[in-house]
Design a protein around this motif. Sequence first.
Motif, PDB file in Angstrom:
ATOM      1  N   UNK A 127      -5.705  14.944 -13.321  1.00  0.00           N
ATOM      2  CA  UNK A 127      -4.719  13.965 -12.853  1.00  0.00           C
ATOM      3  C   UNK A 127      -4.712  13.886 -11.325  1.00  0.00           C
ATOM      4  N   UNK A 128      -4.800  15.019 -10.664  1.00  0.00           N
ATOM      5  CA  UNK A 128      -4.836  15.029  -9.199  1.00  0.00           C
ATOM      6  C   UNK A 128      -6.095  14.329  -8.682  1.00  0.00           C
ATOM      7  N   UNK A 129      -7.207  14.511  -9.357  1.00  0.00           N
ATOM      8  CA  UNK A 129      -8.451  13.847  -8.966  1.00  0.00           C
ATOM      9  C   UNK A 129      -8.348  12.335  -9.175  1.00  0.00           C
ATOM     10  N   UNK A 130      -7.770  11.927 -10.295  1.00  0.00           N
ATOM     11  CA  UNK A 130      -7.583  10.495 -10.558  1.00  0.00           C
ATOM     12  C   UNK A 130      -6.648   9.896  -9.506  1.00  0.00           C
ATOM     13  N   UNK A 131      -5.568  10.588  -9.209  1.00  0.00           N
ATOM     14  CA  UNK A 131      -4.639  10.125  -8.184  1.00  0.00           C
ATOM     15  C   UNK A 131      -5.305  10.003  -6.824  1.00  0.00           C
ATOM     16  N   UNK A 132      -6.144  10.966  -6.508  1.00  0.00           N
ATOM     17  CA  UNK A 132      -6.866  10.934  -5.233  1.00  0.00           C
ATOM     18  C   UNK A 132      -7.797   9.731  -5.160  1.00  0.00           C
ATOM     19  N   UNK A 133      -8.484   9.457  -6.258  1.00  0.00           N
ATOM     20  CA  UNK A 133      -9.382   8.300  -6.291  1.00  0.00           C
ATOM     21  C   UNK A 133      -8.603   7.011  -6.065  1.00  0.00           C
ATOM     22  N   UNK A 150       0.830  -1.206   0.000  1.00  0.00           N
ATOM     23  CA  UNK A 150       0.000   0.000   0.000  1.00  0.00           C
ATOM     24  C   UNK A 150       0.867   1.259   0.000  1.00  0.00           C
ATOM     25  N   UNK A 151       1.840   1.287   0.884  1.00  0.00           N
ATOM     26  CA  UNK A 151       2.712   2.460   0.990  1.00  0.00           C
ATOM     27  C   UNK A 151       3.474   2.690  -0.307  1.00  0.00           C
ATOM     28  N   UNK A 152       4.013   1.621  -0.863  1.00  0.00           N
ATOM     29  CA  UNK A 152       4.767   1.733  -2.107  1.00  0.00           C
ATOM     30  C   UNK A 152       3.869   2.193  -3.248  1.00  0.00           C
ATOM     31  N   UNK A 153       2.688   1.606  -3.359  1.00  0.00           N
ATOM     32  CA  UNK A 153       1.775   1.950  -4.445  1.00  0.00           C
ATOM     33  C   UNK A 153       1.384   3.426  -4.398  1.00  0.00           C
ATOM     34  N   UNK A 154       1.011   3.895  -3.219  1.00  0.00           N
ATOM     35  CA  UNK A 154       0.601   5.298  -3.084  1.00  0.00           C
ATOM     36  C   UNK A 154       1.794   6.229  -3.310  1.00  0.00           C
ATOM     37  N   UNK A 155       2.946   5.857  -2.811  1.00  0.00           N
ATOM     38  CA  UNK A 155       4.143   6.691  -2.994  1.00  0.00           C
ATOM     39  C   UNK A 155       4.529   6.807  -4.466  1.00  0.00           C
ATOM     40  N   UNK A 156       4.577   5.676  -5.152  1.00  0.00           N
ATOM     41  CA  UNK A 156       4.935   5.695  -6.580  1.00  0.00           C
ATOM     42  C   UNK A 156       3.886   6.458  -7.381  1.00  0.00           C
ATOM     43  N   UNK A 176       2.801  11.124 -10.506  1.00  0.00           N
ATOM     44  CA  UNK A 176       1.800  12.153 -10.805  1.00  0.00           C
ATOM     45  C   UNK A 176       2.343  13.554 -10.542  1.00  0.00           C
ATOM     46  N   UNK A 177       3.058  13.719  -9.452  1.00  0.00           N
ATOM     47  CA  UNK A 177       3.615  15.039  -9.131  1.00  0.00           C
ATOM     48  C   UNK A 177       4.587  15.498 -10.208  1.00  0.00           C
ATOM     49  N   UNK A 178       5.449  14.602 -10.637  1.00  0.00           N
ATOM     50  CA  UNK A 178       6.385  14.946 -11.704  1.00  0.00           C
ATOM     51  C   UNK A 178       5.627  15.359 -12.963  1.00  0.00           C
ATOM     52  N   UNK A 179       4.622  14.563 -13.317  1.00  0.00           N
ATOM     53  CA  UNK A 179       3.833  14.857 -14.519  1.00  0.00           C
ATOM     54  C   UNK A 179       3.087  16.176 -14.387  1.00  0.00           C
ATOM     55  N   UNK A 180       2.465  16.400 -13.241  1.00  0.00           N
ATOM     56  CA  UNK A 180       1.688  17.622 -13.030  1.00  0.00           C
ATOM     57  C   UNK A 180       2.579  18.864 -13.064  1.00  0.00           C
ATOM     58  N   UNK A 181       3.729  18.797 -12.426  1.00  0.00           N
ATOM     59  CA  UNK A 181       4.577  19.983 -12.319  1.00  0.00           C
ATOM     60  C   UNK A 181       5.486  20.222 -13.530  1.00  0.00           C
TER      61      UNK A 181
END
Length: 124
Positions: free
Chosen positions: A102-108, A74-80, A85-90
């Motif tokens: 993308x942030x909404x999809x990541x949140x889901x 779980x920790x690894x999946x959410x971290x990756x 996503x952060x790299x892509x967004x920024x």
Amino acid sequence: MKKALLISCGSLSLGLGIIGIILPLLPTTPFLLLSAACYAKSSEKLYNWLLENKYFGSYIKNYRAGKGIPLKVKITAVSVLWLSLSFTIYFVIPLVAVKILLAMIGSYFTWFILKQKTLKEHAF
């Protein structure tokens, strides 16, 4: 054609899941679950092989039995998920609307992963 595409996607996902066993950056269980879903719809032989495999079967069986996903996964999946996503967004996506999407999809997906039961001991 659909069958070949599902087998290809399942095999690619299986490969990523295997790499995830070795590399802590890739989550194993979600990739193995995707492989199982693809194989279930395309090849009963591959699906049964995956479920009975001594290395991979326990991940899928534990999830399907409702035992959950190991905390490390779980920790690894959410971290990756959030690192990529952060790299892509920024740095990659210039459109604000796409960044928000993308942030909404990541949140889901974060919510989905975290709401799963946590397996008390690693099944591998």
